[in-house]
Design an enzyme around this catalytic site. Structure first.
Site, PDB file in Angstrom:
ATOM      1  N   GLY A 203       0.987  -1.203   0.068  1.00  0.00           N
ATOM      2  CA  GLY A 203      -0.077  -0.047  -0.143  1.00  0.00           C
ATOM      3  C   GLY A 203       0.936   1.262   0.028  1.00  0.00           C
ATOM      4  O   GLY A 203       2.038   1.009   0.285  1.00  0.00           O
ATOM      5  N   GLU A 204       0.177   2.345  -0.204  1.00  0.00           N
ATOM      6  CA  GLU A 204       0.719   3.630  -0.466  1.00  0.00           C
ATOM      7  C   GLU A 204      -0.178   4.599  -0.167  1.00  0.00           C
ATOM      8  O   GLU A 204      -1.219   4.757  -0.544  1.00  0.00           O
ATOM      9  CB  GLU A 204       1.474   3.835  -1.821  1.00  0.00           C
ATOM     10  CG  GLU A 204       2.298   5.107  -2.053  1.00  0.00           C
ATOM     11  CD  GLU A 204       3.001   4.944  -3.434  1.00  0.00           C
ATOM     12  OE1 GLU A 204       4.054   5.729  -3.567  1.00  0.00           O
ATOM     13  OE2 GLU A 204       2.460   4.429  -4.162  1.00  0.00           O
ATOM     14  N   GLY A 205       0.447   5.587   0.674  1.00  0.00           N
ATOM     15  CA  GLY A 205      -0.367   6.832   0.952  1.00  0.00           C
ATOM     16  C   GLY A 205       0.342   8.137   0.636  1.00  0.00           C
ATOM     17  O   GLY A 205       1.390   8.073   0.048  1.00  0.00           O
ATOM     18  N   GLY A 208       3.765   7.902   2.981  1.00  0.00           N
ATOM     19  CA  GLY A 208       4.531   6.607   3.341  1.00  0.00           C
ATOM     20  C   GLY A 208       4.208   5.436   2.580  1.00  0.00           C
ATOM     21  O   GLY A 208       3.170   5.409   1.569  1.00  0.00           O
ATOM     22  N   VAL A 210       4.170   0.805   2.394  1.00  0.00           N
ATOM     23  CA  VAL A 210       4.347  -0.254   3.012  1.00  0.00           C
ATOM     24  C   VAL A 210       4.628  -1.425   2.187  1.00  0.00           C
ATOM     25  O   VAL A 210       3.569  -1.479   1.195  1.00  0.00           O
ATOM     26  CB  VAL A 210       2.892  -0.507   3.909  1.00  0.00           C
ATOM     27  CG1 VAL A 210       2.931  -1.595   4.817  1.00  0.00           C
ATOM     28  CG2 VAL A 210       2.460   0.708   4.564  1.00  0.00           C
ATOM     29  N   LYS A 225       6.984  -0.348   6.864  1.00  0.00           N
ATOM     30  CA  LYS A 225       6.431   1.058   6.620  1.00  0.00           C
ATOM     31  C   LYS A 225       7.684   1.932   6.567  1.00  0.00           C
ATOM     32  O   LYS A 225       8.252   2.133   7.370  1.00  0.00           O
ATOM     33  CB  LYS A 225       5.443   1.407   7.422  1.00  0.00           C
ATOM     34  CG  LYS A 225       4.938   2.557   7.241  1.00  0.00           C
ATOM     35  CD  LYS A 225       3.483   2.770   8.259  1.00  0.00           C
ATOM     36  CE  LYS A 225       2.778   4.080   7.976  1.00  0.00           C
ATOM     37  NZ  LYS A 225       1.628   4.202   8.878  1.00  0.00           N
ATOM     38  N   ASP A 316      -9.691   7.396  14.568  1.00  0.00           N
ATOM     39  CA  ASP A 316      -9.788   7.098  13.247  1.00  0.00           C
ATOM     40  C   ASP A 316     -10.473   5.571  13.163  1.00  0.00           C
ATOM     41  O   ASP A 316      -9.826   4.719  12.170  1.00  0.00           O
ATOM     42  CB  ASP A 316      -8.660   7.228  12.479  1.00  0.00           C
ATOM     43  CG  ASP A 316      -9.099   7.417  10.836  1.00  0.00           C
ATOM     44  OD1 ASP A 316     -10.090   7.688  10.451  1.00  0.00           O
ATOM     45  OD2 ASP A 316      -8.123   7.035  10.104  1.00  0.00           O
TER      46      ASP A 316
END
Length: 747
Positions: A203-205, A208, A210, A225, A316
């Site tokens: 995953g990617e935000g 960051g 992962v 991460k 959250d």
């Protein structure tokens, strides 16, 4: 084709702008540019797998739509450029020639996917520098630069080696695949690559990335991460997330193994790698049954109870941050994720005045207003998640974040839908989502107790209501059905506190409606016993499993399920049977005193629910004599004193102490799991091992679990003792499992 003979295409209407228009205003930040190119790699990777080469990748064919979504344009329409028609004139900007790979210019017949990757490299150069890599003023000069000119000066920073490789003139020296290109874009410090083998991008935000990685020293797979970006507030928040998670040690919270900062000041964290699906993904398939939701929500409450006790507010709680994993036979074991915006009473507040963090549709009013929050904000969010799980639709589905936030801070009650207000957890959800925090549950333990009490027939906040006592017979743990086609739901008995009600076991014996008979009949008709989940709804107990496809009576059934309900009275059984029949048209119901058998399956081959087929299934399940009681697999180990202390002692004796111990109570058995790291047994090195001890409420339950685990883990060594206990051992080298288990059982 139109009536005129002209061909046409109907395409998606997009709103946004292409990358050429964006870069015309100036170079893009490295993070933004790599995010767009990585997205293009994902699209091209899928196209290349289908044998499609775009051949015209350039900034104007990469479109940024709403939500910062990158779309690759003109797929399948690219063609070889007609040089004679591409002569430029003064003031005309060159298009595709500047992004054509050398082999395309030479007219090679074997132009393949790596030509697209060369074009992506040229596009990436343009995005981060603000100019194309080969800026000739004519087609001839551009082609000359691409074929024979010097490699353009590369931008300083971590992308230099990526662009250099992408622009190699020899296709064999470029990235082999779009996926390899994409992984290279997620720049990491070299020392992390030395310590970890990167296996997969998880995953990617915006700040960051992962990865699934394997530790080169020991071989354990982990989630790695890595932070991107230099903003001090983001780096501080990342460091605080690591510090928070390291303070948590609950089985329902994702574990952190390590955190730190590399020599070039890049923060990173190493988490346990857990495989599963988020609750958000699960709800895309539809709403949850209340009892299943209760199992999920209680685990979230337990994780929050520990966090809140340590001064940590998650802030959250959303379906996307609740991960469901298959652990120790529980397919809905919860791992709470992402403490990135958590508030910590022991650390400085990183939220500025007026700044809000979280996901608007799950944020408590005080959180939206930027006030200081406590654990009750998490309970508000969990209440909204529960309501969403019961309906499959978010309670607050506003068209914008502003509209959603306005609805959250409105003094009006949360607009819970009828499926929630008329459902079994109406009181729990109404109290959890009270707009004023003082009207909510005071803590996670209180909410947990309310959920565990099960459905209540009294409204929220009714004063001084006498509560029934909660004495439950331990539910029977269940076994997987290895078939691919039917759902069985069976029920454990729950004694009811009121003396005026008859026990479920006092009637309903005429047809022998019980778990043992149904399991035997399923095996007789070709469906071995499955994993059975036990639920409580109103005044009835029932258990349920579901499978997608199978064969019954020689015909394929697309899907089916069977429900056995054991209620507190005959009247309740009739009422519940009526409700189920209304909810599942095509089902067949048999009422026997205070017990109900409901079968629901499909007509042969058609896949359509059919009452005749359901009746056929119900009749088949009621035939035959009750089976004999289950026998134990072994009976000679009662005196061993098989418990956690014994196992710990034996492991130390064998020179292999456990690395991690987790404990969980699941439907009648106490699960103690000892997760072993690398070790040696009988001269054979093992990278991992697993020891699972079950201490069950009955011998039959232990035997049932042994049958289930033997089907789910065929390479494990499983021993059921006469002391209602079960030991399962798995090692990397399967042949060692049995002698290792025997060594653990030695006095």
């Amino acid at each position: 084709v139109l009536d005129t003979g002209a061909p046409y295409l109907v395409m998606e209407h997009l709103e946004g702008e292409d990358l050429q228009s964006i870069v015309d205003r100036g170079p893009l930040a490295f993070d933004r540019a790599t995010r767009y190119i990585a997205a293009a790699c994902e699209v091209l990777g899928e196209a290349h797998a289908l044998g499609i080469v775009h051949r015209d990748i350039k900034p104007s064919n990469l479109f940024v739509a709403r939500g910062d979504r990158l779309v690759v344009l003109d797929f399948g329409l690219a063609k070889l450029i007609d040089l004679a028609s591409s002569v430029t004139h003064d003031g005309v900007v060159l298009g595709s020639p500047r992004y054509m790979a050398p082999e395309q210019i030479r007219g090679a017949r074997d132009v393949g996917p790596r030509a697209d990757l060369w074009s992506l490299g040229a596009t990436l150069y343009h995005l981060v520098t603000g100019r194309p890599p080969f800026p000739g003023t004519t087609i001839e000069s551009v082609f000359s630069e691409i074929l024979d000119g010097p490699i353009p000066a590369l931008p300083d920073g971590p992308l230099a080696h990526v662009i250099s490789r992408a622009l190699a003139r020899d296709p064999a020296l470029r990235f082999a695949t779009a996926r390899e290109f994409a992984l290279a874009l997620r720049t990491r410090p070299a020392e992390l690559d030395v310590r970890f083998e990167i296996l997969e991008l998880l995953g990617e935000g915006s700040h960051g990335t992962v990865y699934r990685a394997r530790h080169r020293n020991g071989g354990r797979e982990v989630a790695l991460k890595v932070l991107r970006g230099d903003a001090q507030q983001i780096r501080s928040r990342f460091a605080r997330e690591a510090a928070i998670v390291q303070r948590l040690d609950h089985p329902n919270t994702v574990r952190i193994y390590e955190s730190g900062v590399t020599s070039d000041s890049t923060p990173f964290m190493v988490f346990e790698l857990v495989r599963g699906r988020t609750l958000a993904v699960e709800l895309q398939r539809g709403a949850m049954l209340p009892a299943r939701l209760a199992r999920v929500a209680t685990q979230v409450c337990k994780a929050l109870e520990e966090a809140h006790a340590r001064g940590i507010v998650h802030r959250d709680i959303t379906p996307s941050n609740i991960l469901l994993v298959d652990y120790a036979g529980d397919a809905d074991f919860v791992k709470l994720l992402d403490f990135g915006v958590a508030a910590d009473s022991e650390a400085p507040n990183l939220t500025f005045t007026g700044q809000t963090l979280g996901t608007p549709r799950y944020m408590a009013p005080e959180q939206v207003l930027g006030e200081r929050v406590d654990g009750r904000a998490d309970l508000y969010a969990l209440g909204l998640v529960m309501a969403e799980a019961l309906t499959g639709t978010p309670v607050f589905g506003g068209s914008s974040a502003i509209a959603t936030c306005a609805a959250q801070v409105s003094p009006d009650p949360v607009p819970l839908p009828p499926a929630v207000t008329g459902g079994p957890f109406a009181a729990v959800i109404a109290r959890a989502t009270a707009k004023h925090r003082d009207h909510r549950f005071s803590n996670a333990a209180e909410m947990l107790a309310a959920i565990e009490r099960g459905p209540a027939d009294r409204p929220f906040a009714a004063p001084n209501v006498e509560r029934r006592s909660r004495t439950y017979v331990v539910p029977v743990l269940v076994a997987f059905i290895a078939l691919l086609g039917i759902t069985i739901v069976l029920l454990a008995v729950r004694p009811w506190a009121s003396d005026s009600r008859s026990s479920p076991s006092s009637s309903g014996t005429g047809k022998g409606l019980d778990e043992a008979r149904l399991r035997a009949r399923l095996a007789a008709i070709g469906w071995p016993p499955a994993e059975v989940t036990r639920d409580i709804w109103g005044r009835c107990n029932y258990m349920r499993t579901r499978h997608e496809a199978g064969v019954f009576d020689g015909h394929r059934r697309e899907w089916a399920f069977v429900v056995l309900m054991m209620c507190d009275s005959d009247a309740t059984a009739k009422s519940e049977a009526k409700r189920f029949q209304a909810s599942y048209p095509g089902s067949w119901t048999i009422i026997d005193g205070d017990r109900v058998l409901l079968a629901y399956t499909t007509a042969p081959e058609s896949g359509i629910a059919d009452e005749a087929a359901s009746k056929q299934l119900a009749d088949a399940l009621l035939e035959g004599a009750p089976p004999p009681p289950l026998a134990t697999d072994a009976a000679a180990l009662t005196a061993v004193g098989l418990d956690e202390n014994h196992l710990q002692t034996r492991l130390v004796t064998l020179g292999w102490p456990p690395a991690e111990v987790t404990r969980q109570d699941l439907a009648g058995c106490r699960h103690t799991r000892l997760r072993l790291e690398a070790g040696t047994f009988q001269g054979i090195s093992h990278k991992w091992g697993d020891v699972l001890l079950l201490e069950c409420a009955s011998q039959e339950l232990a035997s049932s679990e042994g049958q289930r685990l033997s089907r789910g883990f065929p390479n494990a060594s499983i021993t059921v003792t006469a002391s209602k206990r079960l030991l399962m051992v798995t090692l990397e080298h399967r042949g060692s499992a049995k002698p290792f288990g025997e060594a653990l059982l030695a006095p």
